[in-house]
Each structure stands twice: as C-alpha cells, then as structure tokens.
Design a protein around this motif. Structure first.
Motif, PDB file in Angstrom:
ATOM      1  N   SER A  11     -45.770   7.862 -20.570  1.00 24.59           N
ATOM      2  CA  SER A  11     -45.414   6.435 -20.554  1.00 24.59           C
ATOM      3  C   SER A  11     -44.414   6.091 -19.449  1.00 24.59           C
ATOM      4  CB  SER A  11     -44.842   6.017 -21.911  1.00 24.59           C
ATOM      5  OG  SER A  11     -43.692   6.786 -22.209  1.00 24.59           O
ATOM      6  N   PRO A  48     -42.899   5.166 -15.878  1.00 23.08           N
ATOM      7  CA  PRO A  48     -43.468   4.433 -14.743  1.00 23.08           C
ATOM      8  C   PRO A  48     -43.665   5.357 -13.549  1.00 23.08           C
ATOM      9  CG  PRO A  48     -41.149   3.918 -14.994  1.00 23.08           C
ATOM     10  CD  PRO A  48     -41.525   4.774 -16.163  1.00 23.08           C
ATOM     11  N   THR A  84     -48.748   1.748  -4.945  1.00 24.35           N
ATOM     12  CA  THR A  84     -47.812   2.859  -4.852  1.00 24.35           C
ATOM     13  C   THR A  84     -48.533   4.056  -4.247  1.00 24.35           C
ATOM     14  OG1 THR A  84     -46.646   2.087  -6.815  1.00 24.35           O
ATOM     15  CG2 THR A  84     -46.301   4.367  -6.180  1.00 24.35           C
ATOM     16  N   MET A 100     -51.846   5.693 -16.985  1.00 23.90           N
ATOM     17  CA  MET A 100     -52.834   4.888 -16.262  1.00 23.90           C
ATOM     18  C   MET A 100     -53.290   5.611 -14.991  1.00 23.90           C
ATOM     19  SD  MET A 100     -51.237   1.064 -16.713  1.00 23.90           S
ATOM     20  CE  MET A 100     -52.464   0.289 -15.665  1.00 23.90           C
ATOM     21  N   ASP A 104     -41.708   5.312  -6.892  1.00 17.74           N
ATOM     22  CA  ASP A 104     -42.116   4.593  -5.684  1.00 17.74           C
ATOM     23  C   ASP A 104     -42.882   5.487  -4.723  1.00 17.74           C
ATOM     24  OD1 ASP A 104     -41.066   2.173  -6.485  1.00 17.74           O
ATOM     25  OD2 ASP A 104     -39.099   2.606  -5.651  1.00 17.74           O
ATOM     26  N   THR A 123     -52.275   3.722  -5.490  1.00 21.70           N
ATOM     27  CA  THR A 123     -52.719   3.292  -6.801  1.00 21.70           C
ATOM     28  C   THR A 123     -51.947   2.062  -7.250  1.00 21.70           C
ATOM     29  OG1 THR A 123     -52.987   3.965  -9.114  1.00 21.70           O
ATOM     30  CG2 THR A 123     -51.097   4.873  -7.943  1.00 21.70           C
ATOM     31  N   SER A 124     -52.562   1.307  -8.122  1.00 28.22           N
ATOM     32  CA  SER A 124     -51.878   0.171  -8.739  1.00 28.22           C
ATOM     33  C   SER A 124     -51.510   0.490 -10.186  1.00 28.22           C
ATOM     34  CB  SER A 124     -52.745  -1.085  -8.672  1.00 28.22           C
ATOM     35  OG  SER A 124     -53.974  -0.866  -9.334  1.00 28.22           O
ATOM     36  N   ALA A 125     -51.686   1.750 -10.606  1.00 25.79           N
ATOM     37  CA  ALA A 125     -51.336   2.160 -11.972  1.00 25.79           C
ATOM     38  C   ALA A 125     -49.865   1.876 -12.243  1.00 25.79           C
ATOM     39  CB  ALA A 125     -51.633   3.648 -12.171  1.00 25.79           C
ATOM     40  N   GLN A 126     -49.573   1.441 -13.453  1.00 20.71           N
ATOM     41  CA  GLN A 126     -48.199   1.098 -13.827  1.00 20.71           C
ATOM     42  C   GLN A 126     -47.419   2.277 -14.392  1.00 20.71           C
ATOM     43  OE1 GLN A 126     -46.868  -2.081 -13.244  1.00 20.71           O
ATOM     44  NE2 GLN A 126     -48.728  -2.071 -12.023  1.00 20.71           N
ATOM     45  N   ASP A 127     -48.132   3.230 -14.996  1.00 22.04           N
ATOM     46  CA  ASP A 127     -47.450   4.395 -15.566  1.00 22.04           C
ATOM     47  C   ASP A 127     -48.298   5.641 -15.340  1.00 22.04           C
ATOM     48  OD1 ASP A 127     -49.412   4.439 -17.589  1.00 22.04           O
ATOM     49  OD2 ASP A 127     -48.122   3.473 -19.053  1.00 22.04           O
TER      50      ASP A 127
END
Length: 80
Positions: A62, A64, A2, A32, A67, A25-29
C-alpha cells in the motif's frame, strides 16, 4: 508519470525475460504497479505470495511509489 527501475528475482525474472527494467508508470502505489507489471509480463504469482522492496528496504504493497528509485519484486524462495 513516475519513472522507476524494477528488479525481478528467480521465477519472476524468468517470466519478465529480464533481471531489471526501467519504466514510466501512473500507478499510485506498489500494488497498482505490480498489477500493471503482472499483466504486461503474464506473471502468475499472486501479490499475496510476494514481498516488495523499495531502494533495498522491505515495503508494504500500500506504500506510494517513490519519485524515482529501485523496486524489487521478490518471490518466495526454497532452500535445499
């Protein structure tokens, strides 16, 4: 991955050495993402003492990652 634009304010700007940057980044939230950025820039502020905003609106750690968009890390401010 993202792609997001990060905004840093006050002492976070000093630690990062910039007011903003665009990263992938590949962080999910958001928590992270902050952990990733904190490590990269050696930021001392713990997450519990900061606020986060996404596209100009306060968010929860928390939530997400959007995009794309703008994420601001906001330290406490003192007045005087």
């Amino acid at each position: 991955m993202t792609r997001v634009t990060l905004l840093y304010f006050a002492s976070l700007r000093d630690a990062a050495g910039t007011a903003s940057e665009t990263i992938e980044t590949s962080a999910q939230d958001l928590s992270m993402l902050y952990a990733e950025v904190r490590l990269r820039h050696s930021i001392a502020w713990p997450i519990e003492q900061l606020r986060v905003a996404v596209n100009g609106e306060f968010a929860r750690w928390s939530d997400p990652l959007p995009d794309s968009g703008e994420i601001a890390f906001i330290p406490p401010v003192s007045g005087g």
